[in-house]
Design a protein around this motif. Sequence first.
Motif: not given
Length: 293
Positions: A2-3, A224-226, A231-233, A239-240
């Motif tokens: 998603g955007v 790290y928080l982002i 990673l969850e989304d 994410l790579l």
Amino acid sequence: MGVKSAMYLLLLASIWGASFLFMRIGAPPLGPVWLIESRVGFAALFLCVVALLMKKKLHLRQHWKHYTFLGVMSSALPFLCYGYAAQYLTASMMSIINALTPVFGAAIGALYFRKPLTRNAVIGLSLGVLGVAVIVGFDADLLKNQAWFAVLVVLGAPLCYGVAATYTQVVSPVAPFNNAQGSMLMATLALLPIALFFTPNTTPNAVESISVIALGVVCTGVAYLIFFKLLEDIGSSSLLTVTFLIPIFGVFWGVVFLDEKVGIHTFIGGVLVVLGTMKTTGFSFTKALKTEQ
């Protein structure tokens, strides 16, 4: 993808790309040891505050050995490599070499699990090595100033990341946020005895001080928080993408704020490094953009 996730991904890449800029600014006055001790220290403090607000327990007594190994191999040592290299190399060059992390991870994983490298992995590793050779071999300033040794040192960073990545595949899983908080805390403690034997070169000025704080809080803690949110989304495959975006931002920040010059050899070498990483991981931008977890 998603955007909103795409925007977070670009933000993460820009933040991690800026870390090389801040290290270039902070390394001359503080030296590598105190620069990195400050980085992990500010990150650990920030994440501890977040943990308190979110009421997350670290379980330090149970996982302290795990946090120590992860803190040393994924933070303290690779950050020190970059801290040393930041005294001699450009932010652009360091950010490009950082893109070799998945290549080193694949090679170390193959050695540890005693599995032969795939054909694509061999090609990717060869392209990565060739890319670094092009960047270094055609840079007259590196040879003139004997900064080539810093290139060898900075290659230790993706090597350490590769070891850490392989380690996480064989240990019992720990919550991602706990890994971040615990590893930063233990990295801070591990570097402290070493830092006592060093002194900063000079007292940092306002810009240098702000850069060091931003390096720890924003480029490490907030990043790290982002990272864990993405990673969850969107999952690890999408994410790579950040691996290939970091050099773009690393080069951009270096050119804009440090007036770094990017020669054609840097561009060609950077392309070879990124292509090598994509070949090793089997990454496809098309698949990544379509993937939704």
